[in-house]
Scaffold this motif. Structure first.
Motif, PDB file in Angstrom:
ATOM      1  N   GLY A   1       0.780  -1.225   0.000  1.00 49.93           N
ATOM      2  CA  GLY A   1       0.000   0.000   0.000  1.00 49.93           C
ATOM      3  C   GLY A   1       0.814   1.278   0.000  1.00 49.93           C
ATOM      4  O   GLY A   1       0.356   2.313   0.510  1.00 49.93           O
ATOM      5  N   GLN A   2       2.022   1.227  -0.587  1.00 43.68           N
ATOM      6  CA  GLN A   2       2.878   2.417  -0.611  1.00 43.68           C
ATOM      7  C   GLN A   2       2.825   3.144  -1.953  1.00 43.68           C
ATOM      8  O   GLN A   2       3.659   4.009  -2.227  1.00 43.68           O
ATOM      9  CB  GLN A   2       4.323   2.015  -0.299  1.00 43.68           C
ATOM     10  N   GLY A   3       1.885   2.750  -2.796  1.00 42.81           N
ATOM     11  CA  GLY A   3       1.723   3.434  -4.070  1.00 42.81           C
ATOM     12  C   GLY A   3       2.685   2.998  -5.152  1.00 42.81           C
ATOM     13  O   GLY A   3       2.819   3.686  -6.171  1.00 42.81           O
ATOM     14  N   VAL A   4       3.359   1.856  -4.957  1.00 38.66           N
ATOM     15  CA  VAL A   4       4.281   1.348  -5.971  1.00 38.66           C
ATOM     16  C   VAL A   4       3.495   0.484  -6.963  1.00 38.66           C
ATOM     17  O   VAL A   4       2.912  -0.527  -6.583  1.00 38.66           O
ATOM     18  CB  VAL A   4       5.415   0.510  -5.331  1.00 38.66           C
ATOM     19  N   GLU A   5       3.475   0.893  -8.227  1.00 38.54           N
ATOM     20  CA  GLU A   5       2.778   0.146  -9.270  1.00 38.54           C
ATOM     21  C   GLU A   5       3.808  -0.585 -10.139  1.00 38.54           C
ATOM     22  O   GLU A   5       4.632   0.047 -10.791  1.00 38.54           O
ATOM     23  CB  GLU A   5       1.945   1.067 -10.161  1.00 38.54           C
ATOM     24  N   ILE A   6       3.747  -1.913 -10.120  1.00 38.62           N
ATOM     25  CA  ILE A   6       4.641  -2.733 -10.930  1.00 38.62           C
ATOM     26  C   ILE A   6       3.852  -3.341 -12.080  1.00 38.62           C
ATOM     27  O   ILE A   6       2.749  -3.867 -11.881  1.00 38.62           O
ATOM     28  CB  ILE A   6       5.289  -3.853 -10.085  1.00 38.62           C
ATOM     29  N   ARG A   7       4.420  -3.288 -13.252  1.00 33.48           N
ATOM     30  CA  ARG A   7       3.768  -3.849 -14.440  1.00 33.48           C
ATOM     31  C   ARG A   7       4.704  -4.858 -15.101  1.00 33.48           C
ATOM     32  O   ARG A   7       5.909  -4.611 -15.208  1.00 33.48           O
ATOM     33  CB  ARG A   7       3.410  -2.742 -15.430  1.00 33.48           C
ATOM     34  N   TYR A   8       4.130  -5.979 -15.531  1.00 35.10           N
ATOM     35  CA  TYR A   8       4.903  -6.958 -16.300  1.00 35.10           C
ATOM     36  C   TYR A   8       4.601  -6.778 -17.780  1.00 35.10           C
ATOM     37  O   TYR A   8       3.437  -6.683 -18.178  1.00 35.10           O
ATOM     38  CB  TYR A   8       4.579  -8.394 -15.892  1.00 35.10           C
ATOM     39  N   VAL A   9       5.660  -6.725 -18.590  1.00 32.10           N
ATOM     40  CA  VAL A   9       5.518  -6.476 -20.020  1.00 32.10           C
ATOM     41  C   VAL A   9       6.197  -7.588 -20.813  1.00 32.10           C
ATOM     42  O   VAL A   9       7.360  -7.923 -20.567  1.00 32.10           O
ATOM     43  CB  VAL A   9       6.163  -5.125 -20.405  1.00 32.10           C
ATOM     44  N   ILE A  10       5.449  -8.193 -21.737  1.00 31.46           N
ATOM     45  CA  ILE A  10       6.047  -9.043 -22.763  1.00 31.46           C
ATOM     46  C   ILE A  10       6.314  -8.121 -23.949  1.00 31.46           C
ATOM     47  O   ILE A  10       5.382  -7.694 -24.629  1.00 31.46           O
ATOM     48  CB  ILE A  10       5.108 -10.191 -23.181  1.00 31.46           C
ATOM     49  N   PRO A  11       7.563  -7.751 -24.197  1.00 30.64           N
ATOM     50  CA  PRO A  11       7.855  -6.735 -25.213  1.00 30.64           C
ATOM     51  C   PRO A  11       7.360  -7.135 -26.606  1.00 30.64           C
ATOM     52  O   PRO A  11       7.282  -8.327 -26.940  1.00 30.64           O
ATOM     53  CB  PRO A  11       9.385  -6.640 -25.170  1.00 30.64           C
ATOM     54  N   LYS A  12       7.046  -6.109 -27.393  1.00 30.72           N
ATOM     55  CA  LYS A  12       6.502  -6.341 -28.731  1.00 30.72           C
ATOM     56  C   LYS A  12       7.479  -7.081 -29.635  1.00 30.72           C
ATOM     57  O   LYS A  12       7.075  -7.733 -30.601  1.00 30.72           O
ATOM     58  CB  LYS A  12       6.109  -5.005 -29.371  1.00 30.72           C
ATOM     59  N   GLU A  13       8.780  -6.994 -29.313  1.00 34.81           N
ATOM     60  CA  GLU A  13       9.778  -7.678 -30.137  1.00 34.81           C
ATOM     61  C   GLU A  13       9.759  -9.197 -29.938  1.00 34.81           C
ATOM     62  O   GLU A  13      10.334  -9.938 -30.735  1.00 34.81           O
ATOM     63  CB  GLU A  13      11.188  -7.163 -29.798  1.00 34.81           C
ATOM     64  N   GLY A  14       9.095  -9.648 -28.879  1.00 31.71           N
ATOM     65  CA  GLY A  14       9.053 -11.069 -28.578  1.00 31.71           C
ATOM     66  C   GLY A  14       9.792 -11.387 -27.295  1.00 31.71           C
ATOM     67  O   GLY A  14      10.534 -10.554 -26.758  1.00 31.71           O
ATOM     68  N   ALA A  15       9.597 -12.598 -26.784  1.00 30.26           N
ATOM     69  CA  ALA A  15      10.211 -12.970 -25.508  1.00 30.26           C
ATOM     70  C   ALA A  15      10.380 -14.479 -25.431  1.00 30.26           C
ATOM     71  O   ALA A  15       9.732 -15.240 -26.146  1.00 30.26           O
ATOM     72  CB  ALA A  15       9.357 -12.476 -24.343  1.00 30.26           C
ATOM     73  N   VAL A  16      11.262 -14.883 -24.530  1.00 34.74           N
ATOM     74  CA  VAL A  16      11.510 -16.299 -24.282  1.00 34.74           C
ATOM     75  C   VAL A  16      10.318 -16.909 -23.551  1.00 34.74           C
ATOM     76  O   VAL A  16       9.754 -16.304 -22.635  1.00 34.74           O
ATOM     77  CB  VAL A  16      12.766 -16.484 -23.413  1.00 34.74           C
ATOM     78  N   THR A  17       9.934 -18.105 -23.951  1.00 35.03           N
ATOM     79  CA  THR A  17       9.028 -18.912 -23.153  1.00 35.03           C
ATOM     80  C   THR A  17       9.795 -20.132 -22.678  1.00 35.03           C
ATOM     81  O   THR A  17      10.620 -20.677 -23.409  1.00 35.03           O
ATOM     82  CB  THR A  17       7.774 -19.329 -23.947  1.00 35.03           C
ATOM     83  N   TRP A  18       9.572 -20.528 -21.439  1.00 37.57           N
ATOM     84  CA  TRP A  18      10.383 -21.577 -20.835  1.00 37.57           C
ATOM     85  C   TRP A  18       9.512 -22.548 -20.052  1.00 37.57           C
ATOM     86  O   TRP A  18       8.347 -22.267 -19.750  1.00 37.57           O
ATOM     87  CB  TRP A  18      11.445 -20.964 -19.910  1.00 37.57           C
ATOM     88  N   LEU A  19      10.101 -23.684 -19.720  1.00 30.13           N
ATOM     89  CA  LEU A  19       9.419 -24.729 -18.960  1.00 30.13           C
ATOM     90  C   LEU A  19      10.301 -25.161 -17.789  1.00 30.13           C
ATOM     91  O   LEU A  19      11.468 -25.494 -17.987  1.00 30.13           O
ATOM     92  CB  LEU A  19       9.155 -25.952 -19.846  1.00 30.13           C
ATOM     93  N   ASP A  20       9.748 -25.177 -16.586  1.00 26.88           N
ATOM     94  CA  ASP A  20      10.430 -25.747 -15.421  1.00 26.88           C
ATOM     95  C   ASP A  20       9.781 -27.091 -15.117  1.00 26.88           C
ATOM     96  O   ASP A  20       8.543 -27.179 -15.031  1.00 26.88           O
ATOM     97  CB  ASP A  20      10.295 -24.832 -14.200  1.00 26.88           C
ATOM     98  N   ASN A  21      10.606 -28.110 -14.895  1.00 27.52           N
ATOM     99  CA  ASN A  21      10.097 -29.474 -14.903  1.00 27.52           C
ATOM    100  C   ASN A  21      10.616 -30.292 -13.728  1.00 27.52           C
ATOM    101  O   ASN A  21      11.741 -30.092 -13.270  1.00 27.52           O
ATOM    102  CB  ASN A  21      10.518 -30.144 -16.213  1.00 27.52           C
ATOM    103  N   MET A  22       9.817 -31.227 -13.265  1.00 20.89           N
ATOM    104  CA  MET A  22      10.198 -32.088 -12.162  1.00 20.89           C
ATOM    105  C   MET A  22      10.690 -33.430 -12.703  1.00 20.89           C
ATOM    106  O   MET A  22      10.024 -34.050 -13.544  1.00 20.89           O
ATOM    107  CB  MET A  22       9.030 -32.304 -11.207  1.00 20.89           C
ATOM    108  N   ALA A  23      11.859 -33.863 -12.201  1.00 20.52           N
ATOM    109  CA  ALA A  23      12.448 -35.119 -12.629  1.00 20.52           C
ATOM    110  C   ALA A  23      13.120 -35.797 -11.453  1.00 20.52           C
ATOM    111  O   ALA A  23      13.431 -35.152 -10.439  1.00 20.52           O
ATOM    112  CB  ALA A  23      13.448 -34.873 -13.760  1.00 20.52           C
ATOM    113  N   ILE A  24      13.355 -37.107 -11.587  1.00 19.55           N
ATOM    114  CA  ILE A  24      13.947 -37.907 -10.515  1.00 19.55           C
ATOM    115  C   ILE A  24      15.376 -38.274 -10.890  1.00 19.55           C
ATOM    116  O   ILE A  24      15.603 -38.936 -11.912  1.00 19.55           O
ATOM    117  CB  ILE A  24      13.132 -39.193 -10.278  1.00 19.55           C
TER     118      ILE A  24
END
Length: 364
Positions: free
Chosen positions: A253-276
Motif C-alpha cells: 500500500g505504498q503506491g508502488v505500481e509494478i507492471r509486467y511487459v512481454i515486449p513487442k519484439e518477442g520474448a523467451v518462453t520456458w518450462l520448469d520441470n520435475m524429474a527424478i
C-alpha cells in the motif's frame, strides 16, 4: 523459469512434519526459491506420512554442477528445459514409472508436446510451471524519466543504450543467465535467438556491453523484493516473479505500481520441470510426490501462490480467475505468436555463450 546465477547464494531449509524414526519415509526436493505454497508440503506429509525435506536454489547452473557430480541425495529436482535436455543426455535422470503416476492424464498435451523438445517422448519429466521472460517496470519511476508518453511495451527500455542510461539512476536489474539474456539480445537485433554463429554472438555481446554500465546488478531472484519495495525501476525477469513483486507492492500500500511487459519484439518462453535423479535414494516416495503434484487442485494451489501457469490442463477450474484471465500469466494467442523457445546447446556452443556472458557481467 524460476530461473539462474553464477555464484548465487543458496537458500535452503528443511520442511519437517513428522518426528524422525528409523522407518521414516522421506522425499528430498530441490526446487527454485519462492516457488511453492508450503501448505502443499504440509498436506502431502499429512496424507502420506512422507516427510518433505525441501531445499531451494536460484540457479540452473548450480543445480547442474551438483547433478553432474552425483550423490546429491535429492529425489526430485526442477531444471529448466534446456538444462533438462543436457542432463538427460548425461544420464542424470531415471525414466519415470508411469504406472505409479495415476494422475498423468491431467497433464496438458500441448505443454507436454513442448516439453518433448527437451525430453523426447516425455520419458523423464513432468512440467511443473511455465512462463515468459520479460520486463518488470515501476511505471511511475520509468515515466518520470522517459515522459508520460513513453512506450513501455518494448525492449528499447533495456537494449537501447540511450534509454537505459536514463533509467540507470533508478536501478536496472538483469537476470544472471546467458541461457535467456543472450537469446533476448539476439532476437532484439533481428537475429535467430538460437543462433550459435560467432558473428551473431559477437553482435549480441556488443549490444549487451553497450548497456552494461547502466545495469546495477545481475541477479536471478533479488529483483522481486527490489521491485516490490520501489528500490529499482526495471528488471529483466521471469513473469511470475515480477507478478509476485506486483502483488507484494500492492499489498504494502505504498503506491508502488509494478507492471509486467512481454515486449513487442518477442520474448523467451520456458518450462520448469520435475524429474527424478538416477541416484535418488527414495524413488517410491518421489513418484508419490509427483503424483500428488499432478492433482489438479494441488498444482492449482501452487499456481495461485506463484503466479505462473502450470502444465496441468485439469487444474484450470481451480486456478483463481484473476490469474487464469491475466494475459501476463496465460498469454493470448496473438502474444504467444511472438514467443520463442530456447534450443539445447552442444558443449562447444555452451562454452561460447558462457565466455560471452562472463565478459558482459564483468564488463571486460
Amino acid at each position: 523459469m524460476k530461473h539462474y546465477l553464477f555464484g548465487a547464494a543458496i537458500a535452503a531449509f528443511a520442511f519437517a512434519i513428522t518426528p524422525a524414526s528409523a522407518q521414516e519415509r522421506v522425499v528430498n526436493v530441490y526446487n527454485w526459491s519462492d516457488y511453492i505454497d508450503q501448505s502443499i508440503l504440509a498436506d502431502f506429509t499429512k496424507e502420506t506420512g512422507i516427510r518433505v525435506v525441501y531445499d531451494v536454489f536460484d540457479s540452473n547452473e548450480i543445480v547442474e554442477t551438483k547433478l553432474l557430480a552425483g550423490g546429491t541425495g535429492y529425489d526430485i529436482v526442477v531444471p529448466t528445459g534446456t538444462f533438462l535436455a543436457r542432463q538427460i543426455k548425461a544420464g542424470v535422470f531415471q525414466p519415470l514409472d508411469k504406472s505409479k503416476l495415476t494422475n498423468w492424464d491431467n497433464l496438458d498435451p500441448q505443454v507436454m508436446e513442448r516439453l518433448a523438445r527437451y525430453d523426447p517422448e516425455n520419458k523423464h519429466a513432468i512440467n511443473y510451471m511455465w512462463g515468459t521472460t520479460g520486463l518488470g517496470l515501476n511505471v511511475a519511476m520509468v515515466k518520470e524519466r522517459l515522459g508520460e508518453d513513453a512506450k513501455l511495451d518494448t525492449f528499447d527500455l533495456l537494449f537501447d543504450p540511450e534509454t537505459a542510461a536514463k533509467l540507470a539512476d533508478c536501478g536496472i536489474y538483469v537476470l544472471n543467465t546467458p541461457e535467456e539474456v543472450v537469446p533476448a539480445a539476439l532476437n532484439y537485433l533481428g537475429l535467430d535467438p538460437n543462433s550459435d554463429e560467432r558473428e551473431d554472438l559477437d553482435k549480441a555481446q556488443e549490444l549487451l556491453l553497450s548497456i552494461r554500465p547502466y545495469v546495477r546488478k545481475f541477479h536471478s531472484s533479488e529483483y522481486i523484493e527490489a521491485l516490490a519495495n520501489g528500490d529499482i525501476c526495471m528488471a529483466l525477469g521471469w513473469s511470475g516473479d515480477i507478478l509476485q513483486a506486483r502483488d507484494r507492492a500492492a499489498e504494502a500500500g505504498q503506491g508502488v505500481e509494478i507492471r509486467y511487459v512481454i515486449p513487442k519484439e518477442g520474448a523467451v518462453t520456458w518450462l520448469d520441470n520435475m524429474a527424478i535423479p538416477a541416484d535418488a535414494p527414495n524413488v517410491e516416495e518421489a513418484h508419490e510426490f509427483l503424483n500428488y503434484i499432478m492433482r489438479p487442485e494441488v498444482i492449482a494451489k501452487a499456481t495461485n501462490y506463484v503466479n505462473y501457469a502450470n502444465g496441468n490442463a485439469a487444474s484450470k477450474e481451480f486456478v483463481n480467475k484473476d490469474i487464469l484471465e491475466d494475459p501476463a500469466v496465460y498469454p493470448p494467442e496473438e502474444t504467444r505468436e511472438r514467443l520463442y523457445a530456447i534450443d539445447p546447446k552442444d558443449p562447444a556452443a555452451q562454452r561460447l555463450q558462457t565466455r560471452l556472458w562472463t565478459r558482459v557481467v564483468t564488463g571486460q
